[in-house]
Write a protein that holds these residues in place. Structure first.
Motif, PDB file in Angstrom:
ATOM      1  N   GLU A 233     -13.974  51.278 -31.493  1.00  0.00           N
ATOM      2  CA  GLU A 233     -13.790  49.905 -31.031  1.00  0.00           C
ATOM      3  C   GLU A 233     -15.109  49.330 -30.509  1.00  0.00           C
ATOM      4  OE1 GLU A 233     -11.517  47.897 -31.547  1.00  0.00           O
ATOM      5  OE2 GLU A 233     -12.021  46.286 -30.145  1.00  0.00           O
ATOM      6  N   LYS A 234     -15.875  50.198 -29.827  1.00  0.00           N
ATOM      7  CA  LYS A 234     -17.185  49.790 -29.331  1.00  0.00           C
ATOM      8  C   LYS A 234     -18.093  49.416 -30.508  1.00  0.00           C
ATOM      9  CE  LYS A 234     -20.697  51.876 -26.238  1.00  0.00           C
ATOM     10  NZ  LYS A 234     -20.885  53.063 -25.364  1.00  0.00           N
ATOM     11  N   ILE A 235     -18.100  50.254 -31.542  1.00  0.00           N
ATOM     12  CA  ILE A 235     -18.907  49.970 -32.734  1.00  0.00           C
ATOM     13  C   ILE A 235     -18.466  48.645 -33.354  1.00  0.00           C
ATOM     14  CG2 ILE A 235     -19.415  50.725 -35.102  1.00  0.00           C
ATOM     15  CD1 ILE A 235     -19.072  53.648 -34.054  1.00  0.00           C
ATOM     16  N   ARG A 236     -17.137  48.464 -33.440  1.00  0.00           N
ATOM     17  CA  ARG A 236     -16.602  47.266 -34.086  1.00  0.00           C
ATOM     18  C   ARG A 236     -17.034  46.001 -33.334  1.00  0.00           C
ATOM     19  NH1 ARG A 236     -12.478  43.897 -34.519  1.00  0.00           N
ATOM     20  NH2 ARG A 236     -11.681  44.445 -32.452  1.00  0.00           N
ATOM     21  N   GLN A 237     -16.893  46.032 -32.011  1.00  0.00           N
ATOM     22  CA  GLN A 237     -17.203  44.837 -31.223  1.00  0.00           C
ATOM     23  C   GLN A 237     -18.702  44.525 -31.219  1.00  0.00           C
ATOM     24  OE1 GLN A 237     -15.380  44.114 -27.479  1.00  0.00           O
ATOM     25  NE2 GLN A 237     -13.411  45.043 -28.017  1.00  0.00           N
ATOM     26  N   VAL A 238     -19.507  45.560 -31.068  1.00  0.00           N
ATOM     27  CA  VAL A 238     -20.962  45.309 -31.042  1.00  0.00           C
ATOM     28  C   VAL A 238     -21.438  44.858 -32.418  1.00  0.00           C
ATOM     29  CG1 VAL A 238     -23.249  46.347 -30.695  1.00  0.00           C
ATOM     30  CG2 VAL A 238     -21.381  46.897 -29.114  1.00  0.00           C
ATOM     31  N   THR A 239     -20.912  45.488 -33.472  1.00  0.00           N
ATOM     32  CA  THR A 239     -21.305  45.074 -34.828  1.00  0.00           C
ATOM     33  C   THR A 239     -20.939  43.608 -35.074  1.00  0.00           C
ATOM     34  OG1 THR A 239     -20.965  47.331 -35.611  1.00  0.00           O
ATOM     35  CG2 THR A 239     -21.121  45.624 -37.297  1.00  0.00           C
ATOM     36  N   ARG A 240     -19.747  43.212 -34.592  1.00  0.00           N
ATOM     37  CA  ARG A 240     -19.331  41.820 -34.764  1.00  0.00           C
ATOM     38  C   ARG A 240     -20.290  40.870 -34.033  1.00  0.00           C
ATOM     39  NH1 ARG A 240     -13.136  40.909 -33.459  1.00  0.00           N
ATOM     40  NH2 ARG A 240     -14.056  41.024 -31.377  1.00  0.00           N
ATOM     41  N   LEU A 241     -20.693  41.301 -32.814  1.00  0.00           N
ATOM     42  CA  LEU A 241     -21.665  40.498 -32.065  1.00  0.00           C
ATOM     43  C   LEU A 241     -22.991  40.410 -32.833  1.00  0.00           C
ATOM     44  CD1 LEU A 241     -22.463  38.980 -29.425  1.00  0.00           C
ATOM     45  CD2 LEU A 241     -23.159  41.207 -28.500  1.00  0.00           C
ATOM     46  N   TYR A 242     -23.439  41.558 -33.355  1.00  0.00           N
ATOM     47  CA  TYR A 242     -24.675  41.571 -34.166  1.00  0.00           C
ATOM     48  C   TYR A 242     -24.546  40.578 -35.321  1.00  0.00           C
ATOM     49  CZ  TYR A 242     -26.515  45.948 -32.052  1.00  0.00           C
ATOM     50  OH  TYR A 242     -27.016  46.901 -31.220  1.00  0.00           O
ATOM     51  N   GLU A 243     -23.377  40.571 -35.963  1.00  0.00           N
ATOM     52  CA  GLU A 243     -23.199  39.694 -37.126  1.00  0.00           C
ATOM     53  C   GLU A 243     -23.248  38.225 -36.710  1.00  0.00           C
ATOM     54  OE1 GLU A 243     -20.769  42.826 -39.972  1.00  0.00           O
ATOM     55  OE2 GLU A 243     -19.646  41.470 -38.669  1.00  0.00           O
ATOM     56  N   ARG A 244     -22.595  37.967 -35.574  1.00  0.00           N
ATOM     57  CA  ARG A 244     -22.587  36.586 -35.092  1.00  0.00           C
ATOM     58  C   ARG A 244     -24.001  36.108 -34.765  1.00  0.00           C
ATOM     59  NH1 ARG A 244     -20.786  35.006 -30.181  1.00  0.00           N
ATOM     60  NH2 ARG A 244     -19.577  36.909 -29.857  1.00  0.00           N
ATOM     61  N   LEU A 245     -24.781  36.985 -34.123  1.00  0.00           N
ATOM     62  CA  LEU A 245     -26.155  36.621 -33.737  1.00  0.00           C
ATOM     63  C   LEU A 245     -27.139  36.809 -34.900  1.00  0.00           C
ATOM     64  CD1 LEU A 245     -26.193  38.397 -30.240  1.00  0.00           C
ATOM     65  CD2 LEU A 245     -26.117  35.920 -30.641  1.00  0.00           C
ATOM     66  N   ARG A 246     -26.628  37.339 -36.006  1.00  0.00           N
ATOM     67  CA  ARG A 246     -27.468  37.609 -37.179  1.00  0.00           C
ATOM     68  C   ARG A 246     -28.633  38.554 -36.857  1.00  0.00           C
ATOM     69  NH1 ARG A 246     -30.000  33.847 -39.597  1.00  0.00           N
ATOM     70  NH2 ARG A 246     -29.685  34.754 -41.646  1.00  0.00           N
ATOM     71  N   VAL A 247     -28.446  39.479 -35.909  1.00  0.00           N
ATOM     72  CA  VAL A 247     -29.552  40.385 -35.584  1.00  0.00           C
ATOM     73  C   VAL A 247     -29.779  41.414 -36.684  1.00  0.00           C
ATOM     74  CG1 VAL A 247     -29.490  40.136 -33.058  1.00  0.00           C
ATOM     75  CG2 VAL A 247     -28.163  41.949 -34.153  1.00  0.00           C
ATOM     76  N   GLY A 248     -28.736  41.724 -37.458  1.00  0.00           N
ATOM     77  CA  GLY A 248     -28.910  42.659 -38.572  1.00  0.00           C
ATOM     78  C   GLY A 248     -29.915  42.122 -39.574  1.00  0.00           C
TER      79      GLY A 248
END
Lengths: 311, 311
Positions: free
Chosen positions: A252-267
């Motif tokens: 769940e931690k991975i899912r939430q942080v990844t979603r945040l990364y996607e929103r901020l386009r940090v990837g």
């Protein structure tokens, strides 16, 4: 050729308990990027592969030594899809056999052509200290929540860049390069190392589990201070810290942080930062004088392969 | 002078976490026997103390590196009356800072006079591997009950003798000794090392608690394969093994084994074996050519001091 020379490094056989883990660590495969860079840098400057070989093997020996000791410190049980040396032989044995690898690396360094031995030894030892310093900073970052992007780049420059840079410089020295060319190839290695680590961090979150070889999201679970985490912390107005403060299950931690990364386009932006350093690596090659211009292509190809790697 | 030079070794200050344990380990004191032997061997052959100093410091750095890593492997919390580096800074830090010490030792070796650097480097790296091999055998002995006296001497020759021997040989090489003198001084160092370890083992059982600095009887409690234990096992017709097979309290185990040692006179005989190797050390000096015969006296004095040491 490098693979064959690694396999034929003359290790004592006895006591087997000391030298078997050394052989095990060396046989674990890997990209052999460091010895390859040293040999190609030497060729690029007009030297021969044979002249570069002791230094190339020293660099690979040193690299594997750091992995053996890092896996003890990080309690990593898996390395390149097999048990780490620490897991296979125990951490005491991994300490001692790792020490022997560092000494073997010094032995190999002493076998470079006599005219280059003093300079190569100095570059090699200086590099080794930088790698330890990088490992030290990486460890210190584990207990900090305010690591800056500059500090991150300093750390990966020491931990990852210094060795790739030294591999190029040492090859150039043995190939009797002019100082500007040695500097240019060293800069190429450094930029390649920075890009390499950025890509590595990106793959840890956005890589394909089937090809990456490690579970995806380990850095997020461990809250490792990567380019993406540092950037997300700075730009998410406390949202990243809120997620990390919750007592979430790993997935769940991975899912939430990844979603945040996607929103901020940090990837994408991490990927773009890697591309920037790849471009700097290519640009550095313009300041190197190649004994034959066709030898430049290897260094360009390495960047292309690194930029698109999924493992 | 050596103490002052150790204190002024130029270590980087940052990151403090990496280099502070290095300084801590070096400042722990000790006899500074290895650098002293190197300097005196160099003087004995007509060289200067300054010429020998980088190698002398490399040997002391290496020695302390082995103590830092050994204390992790042995889980020893105390070293020279203070917390060991592993106890003070944690074992991960002790691994990494120890690695840095080994690299610093290599840096120092590269600073010996240019005419001697190739030979000194070879002797130094060869010595380092022997020390690891000795440590490996020592570890393997912990799980064996059939170690022979020959194996014991092989182990202490590697673990303790090789470094003292290399200190003498390296000093001689830097002092530009003829090969026979270098060999003679190396043999002196080896015999001194064997005697040193025999005396160390003797002190562990028969030393004076007030001066020895470690609890008396530790080797017996740990059933360490020393000259005395191996000899007592061989000569006691199973009596030693019977005592060790009992589930005795540490103090009772020490008492019973010590009484057996006294009955078999293995203490006196261990002491006599040490004296024999001290005599061999002195005899080896006859084959060395001293630039000034008065310089021989230092080596004789070291033996006398070692033979009567209680700490």
């Amino acid at each position: 050729m490098i693979e064959r020379r690694i396999a034929s490094i003359d290790l004592p056989s006895r006591p087997a308990g000391l030298y078997e883990p050394v052989r095990y660590a060396l046989e674990g495969g890997g990209k052999r990027l460091r010895p390859l860079l040293a040999v190609q840098a030497c060729l690029a400057c007009g030297g021969t592969a044979d002249e570069a070989m002791p230094a190339a093997l020293a660099l690979e020996m040193f690299h594997n030594f750091t992995l053996v000791h890092d896996d003890i410190m990080d309690r990593s049980d898996v390395r390149r899809g097999r048990p780490s040396a620490a897991a296979r032989f125990g951490s005491n044995q991994a300490i001692l056999s790792g020490d022997a690898m560092l000494t073997f690396a010094s032995c190999l360094v002493s076998q470079v052509p006599a005219r280059a031995v003093a300079e190569v030894t100095a570059v090699f030892n200086d590099m080794a200290l930088r790698v330890y310093e990088g490992q030290q900073l990486d460890t210190e970052f584990e207990t900090r929540k305010n690591v800056t992007i500059d500090e991150y780049f300093e750390m990966i420059g020491l931990k990852t860049g210094a060795l790739l840079s030294a591999a190029c410089r040492i090859g150039a020295i043995i190939g009797d390069a002019d100082p500007a060319t040695a500097d240019a190839l060293a800069e190429y290695g450094m930029e390649l190392g920075l890009a390499f680590q950025l890509r590595d961090d990106w793959l840890d979150t956005f890589g394909d589990h089937a090809t990456f070889g490690k579970p995806i999201g380990g850095d997020i679970v461990n809250e490792k201070e990567t380019w993406m985490l540092i950037t997300a912390r700075r730009e998410s107005h406390g949202e990243l810290d809120s997620i990390l403060a919750e007592d979430l299950e790993p997935q769940e931690k991975i899912r939430q942080v990844t979603r945040l990364y996607e929103r901020l386009r940090v990837g994408e932006r991490c990927d773009a930062a890697a591309a920037e350093h790849h471009a700097l690596a290519i640009a550095a090659l313009d300041h190197a004088k190649f004994s034959d211009e066709s030898l430049k292509q290897f260094f360009v190809d390495v960047v292309d392969r690194m930029a698109s790697r999924n493992i």
